[in-house]
Design an enzyme around this catalytic site. Structure first.
Site, PDB file in Angstrom:
ATOM      1  N   ASP A 189     -11.298   7.295  10.958  1.00 46.24           N
ATOM      2  CA  ASP A 189     -11.011   7.273   9.602  1.00 46.24           C
ATOM      3  C   ASP A 189     -11.438   5.981   9.027  1.00 46.24           C
ATOM      4  O   ASP A 189     -10.742   5.194   8.379  1.00 46.24           O
ATOM      5  CB  ASP A 189      -9.490   7.491   9.358  1.00 46.24           C
ATOM      6  CG  ASP A 189      -9.096   7.823   8.056  1.00 46.24           C
ATOM      7  OD1 ASP A 189     -10.323   8.404   7.096  1.00 46.24           O
ATOM      8  OD2 ASP A 189      -8.107   7.838   7.358  1.00 46.24           O
TER       9      ASP A 189
ATOM     10  N   ILE B 282       1.270   9.995   2.908  1.00 48.81           N
ATOM     11  CA  ILE B 282       2.382  10.163   4.138  1.00 48.81           C
ATOM     12  C   ILE B 282       3.226   9.087   4.415  1.00 48.81           C
ATOM     13  O   ILE B 282       4.306   8.972   4.773  1.00 48.81           O
ATOM     14  CB  ILE B 282       1.606  10.414   5.392  1.00 48.81           C
ATOM     15  CG1 ILE B 282       0.690  11.661   5.487  1.00 48.81           C
ATOM     16  CG2 ILE B 282       2.302  10.436   6.684  1.00 48.81           C
ATOM     17  CD1 ILE B 282       1.283  12.723   5.262  1.00 48.81           C
ATOM     18  N   ALA B 283       2.839   7.856   4.050  1.00 49.29           N
ATOM     19  CA  ALA B 283       3.574   6.526   4.201  1.00 49.29           C
ATOM     20  C   ALA B 283       3.242   5.479   3.348  1.00 49.29           C
ATOM     21  O   ALA B 283       2.122   5.496   2.641  1.00 49.29           O
ATOM     22  CB  ALA B 283       3.391   6.189   5.471  1.00 49.29           C
ATOM     23  N   GLN B 284       4.338   4.298   2.993  1.00 49.49           N
ATOM     24  CA  GLN B 284       3.817   3.113   2.240  1.00 49.49           C
ATOM     25  C   GLN B 284       4.180   1.991   3.385  1.00 49.49           C
ATOM     26  O   GLN B 284       4.931   2.012   4.395  1.00 49.49           O
ATOM     27  CB  GLN B 284       4.584   3.154   1.180  1.00 49.49           C
ATOM     28  CG  GLN B 284       5.860   2.829   1.230  1.00 49.49           C
ATOM     29  CD  GLN B 284       6.665   2.955  -0.134  1.00 49.49           C
ATOM     30  OE1 GLN B 284       5.888   3.614  -1.354  1.00 49.49           O
ATOM     31  NE2 GLN B 284       7.443   2.051  -0.494  1.00 49.49           N
ATOM     32  N   VAL B 285       3.326   0.836   3.098  1.00 50.62           N
ATOM     33  CA  VAL B 285       3.560  -0.340   3.869  1.00 50.62           C
ATOM     34  C   VAL B 285       4.007  -1.622   2.895  1.00 50.62           C
ATOM     35  O   VAL B 285       3.645  -1.789   1.526  1.00 50.62           O
ATOM     36  CB  VAL B 285       2.184  -0.745   4.325  1.00 50.62           C
ATOM     37  CG1 VAL B 285       2.310  -2.053   5.171  1.00 50.62           C
ATOM     38  CG2 VAL B 285       1.742   0.304   5.056  1.00 50.62           C
TER      39      VAL B 285
ATOM     40  N   LYS C 219       5.485  -0.181   8.328  1.00 52.63           N
ATOM     41  CA  LYS C 219       4.859   1.075   7.688  1.00 52.63           C
ATOM     42  C   LYS C 219       6.064   2.201   7.725  1.00 52.63           C
ATOM     43  O   LYS C 219       6.490   2.405   8.814  1.00 52.63           O
ATOM     44  CB  LYS C 219       3.791   1.631   8.378  1.00 52.63           C
ATOM     45  CG  LYS C 219       3.122   2.867   7.852  1.00 52.63           C
ATOM     46  CD  LYS C 219       1.721   3.133   8.679  1.00 52.63           C
ATOM     47  CE  LYS C 219       1.044   4.256   8.302  1.00 52.63           C
ATOM     48  NZ  LYS C 219      -0.299   4.470   8.378  1.00 52.63           N
TER      49      LYS C 219
ATOM     50  N   ALA D 220       0.976  -1.194  -0.152  1.00 51.75           N
ATOM     51  CA  ALA D 220       0.140  -0.110  -0.122  1.00 51.75           C
ATOM     52  C   ALA D 220       0.873   1.342  -0.049  1.00 51.75           C
ATOM     53  O   ALA D 220       1.961   1.190   0.639  1.00 51.75           O
ATOM     54  CB  ALA D 220      -0.998  -0.047   1.262  1.00 51.75           C
TER      55      ALA D 220
END
Length: 521
Positions: free
Chosen positions: A285, A129-132, A150, A125
């Site tokens: 969220d 802001i970030a990726q996994v 993450k 993903a």
């Protein structure tokens, strides 16, 4: 760099006709003329909300995030723009695996091969802001565990600060020049966005929120939340238990797996109301991209929550305010709802109660002629916020976040089960919560919380009383003794009165509970 970015923003704004969208609300006649001239020769037939959404998507992830946050402020935005901004999603290409691995090695000062027995270079993903990445490690007990890693997108702080400076500058212009500028409070919205973004940049904060939700939900057996591997959590990298399931948006796959879809919809409402009304700490969220459903035999049909960058909190005051509002709302006591707005300081003290009552009635009354399954509590709150604008209502951010999350839950639940009756599902929680707010349980809870303080104070009471008498009477010991006995008799009478009062108070609470059950539920 800042000048180049500013030029890019202006070019994108002109291309999508945002100048016409913004300048037409300005009071200055020269700016209105500029707006008319700038619109010549361009196709501005698309709806204004769509043009704004497309412009934010083109400007990049920070502006997409800003649009997402702005979409939650339905108390400030026109409905068409808020609905369009709610469609914004992060469509950000992943950054190279080498960069992610370098970030991990810098955070833990060890090679990736020493930290993990396997590390998947292809991210599962990627967001703004970030990726996994998925990986495997050996824990302290020697057991091999599958985990998710993450990693914060590199250079985000610098990019955020640059774009925030420009957004603040534009907000200042809008506030000074636009007719709606002061009411929309653009600088306050940007400040809220600033806090939200900087919170998301600290992944340890997200890990702590996940751990809190995991503890709160441990006994519910309806939702799974990943366990954090705290030895491998830093501000730019966190490692957590890997979760496997079917995305909740893939309803056909869930049906094929044998998941009870209507029950799944009811469970989602149960989870949300438990987090809100029992714990005052909720995942804020809960869109389909952050929710999966487990199909493992041991946890079949349970929700899997992911991404805890946004959580909402409610204080005891917030809960009490909501309790009284819900009670008044379902009794159709709109005058009491208006009075609560004034008492809480949300509207100016000189607001006419009858006018505010009439406005609230016009929002709420149409809903009572509909079947319960057709009543959207989130929409009721949203309409109340919009109607209250003309009374200069100061909407509290935590309640706006609650309303936004409630809309998400209702939308998700009714997508799964169009016949979902939100009220009958939520009623047991609202009933129990409201009774706890006004019943003996709350009295007992507060007395129990204050017990340590009173336990420390009681042994000192005789000494303090003796010192008080000696300092203020100036009499002989016999006189002091007689006065002490008189004080004791008065104290006994007071205690007797308090005992009778407590009995009356408890009886009153029992009667109040019966009235709440009968009149409200």
């Amino acid at each position: 760099m800042r000048v180049t970015r500013a030029v890019t923003i202006v070019w994108v704004a002109l291309r999508h006709g945002l100048d016409e969208l913004v300048l037409t609300s300005f009071q200055h006649p020269g700016l209105r003329l500029v707006a008319r001239m700038a619109s010549i020769g361009r196709d501005l037939s698309a709806p204004r909300g769509q043009r704004l959404r497309e412009a934010l998507e083109q400007l990049g992830p920070i502006f997409v995030k800003f649009g997402q946050v702005l979409s939650t402020r339905r108390d400030l935005l026109p409905v068409d723009i808020a609905d369009e901004l709610a469609l914004l999603q992060d469509r950000v290409p992943p950054f190279p695996a080498e960069v992610a691995m370098a970030t991990i090695e810098r955070a833990f000062r060890k090679p990736v091969d020493e930290l993990f027995t396997r590390f998947e270079r292809e991210p599962v993903a990627s967001a703004s802001i970030a990726q996994v990445h998925f990986a495997t490690l050996v824990d302290k007990t020697g057991r091999e565990r599958e985990v998710a890693v993450k990693v914060l997108r590199p250079g985000m702080l610098k990019v955020i600060e640059q774009d925030l400076q420009l957004i603040r500058m534009m907000a200042g212009w809008i506030e000074r020049l636009s007719a709606d500028g002061k009411r929309l409070k653009p600088r306050e919205v940007v400040g809220e966005f600033d806090k939200y973004l900087h919170d998301e940049l600290d992944l340890v904060r997200e890990a702590a929120s996940a751990a809190q939700l995991r503890r709160n939900m441990a006994g519910l057996d309806l939702v799974l939340i990943p366990e954090m591997i705290w030895d491998l959590c830093r501000s730019d990298v966190i490692v957590m238990e890997r979760m496997s399931g079917i995305p909740i948006g893939q309803v056909d796959r869930l049906r094929e797996a044998g998941v009870d879809i209507p029950q799944l919809a009811r469970d989602g409402v149960t989870i949300f109301f438990t987090q809100v009304f029992r714990d005052g700490f909720f995942h804020a969220d809960m869109h389909p991209g952050n929710i999966m459903v487990s199909v493992e035999p041991a946890t079949f049909g349970r929700y899997i929550s992911l991404d805890f960058g946004i959580v909402g909190t409610l204080t005891e005051y917030d809960k009490e305010y909501l309790a009284q509002n819900f009670t008044a709302f379902f009794r159709r006591d709109y005058k009491r709802v208006a009075e609560l707005h004034v008492e809480s300081g949300w509207v100016p003290r000189d607001t006419r109660i009858d006018e505010l009552e009439s406005a609230i009635r016009s929002v709420c009354e149409p809903y009572f002629d509909r079947p319960l399954k057709d009543i959207s509590l989130g929409m009721v709150l949203m309409r109340l916020f919009q109607t209250s604008r003309r009374f200069h209502v100061e909407i509290q951010p935590q309640l706006v976040l609650l309303q936004k999350t409630l809309l998400n839950i209702e939308g998700l639940g009714r997508e799964l089960d169009p016949e979902l009756d939100l009220w009958s599902t939520a009623k047991p929680f609202l009933e129990k919560w409201m009774l706890e707010q006004v019943g003996p349980k709350r009295l007992w809870r507060e007395m129990r919380e204050q017990a340590p303080y009173y336990a420390r104070m009681l042994p000192d009471l005789p000494r303090l009383l003796h010192e008080y008498l000696r300092e203020h009477t100036g009499k002989a010991p016999d006189a002091e003794l007689r006065q002490l006995l008189a004080e004791q008799r008065r104290t006994n009478r007071l205690l007797q009165s308090l005992l009778y009062g407590a009995i009356g108070f408890v009886l009153g609470l029992i009667v109040m509970q019966i009235l709440v059950r009968v009149l409200v539920f």
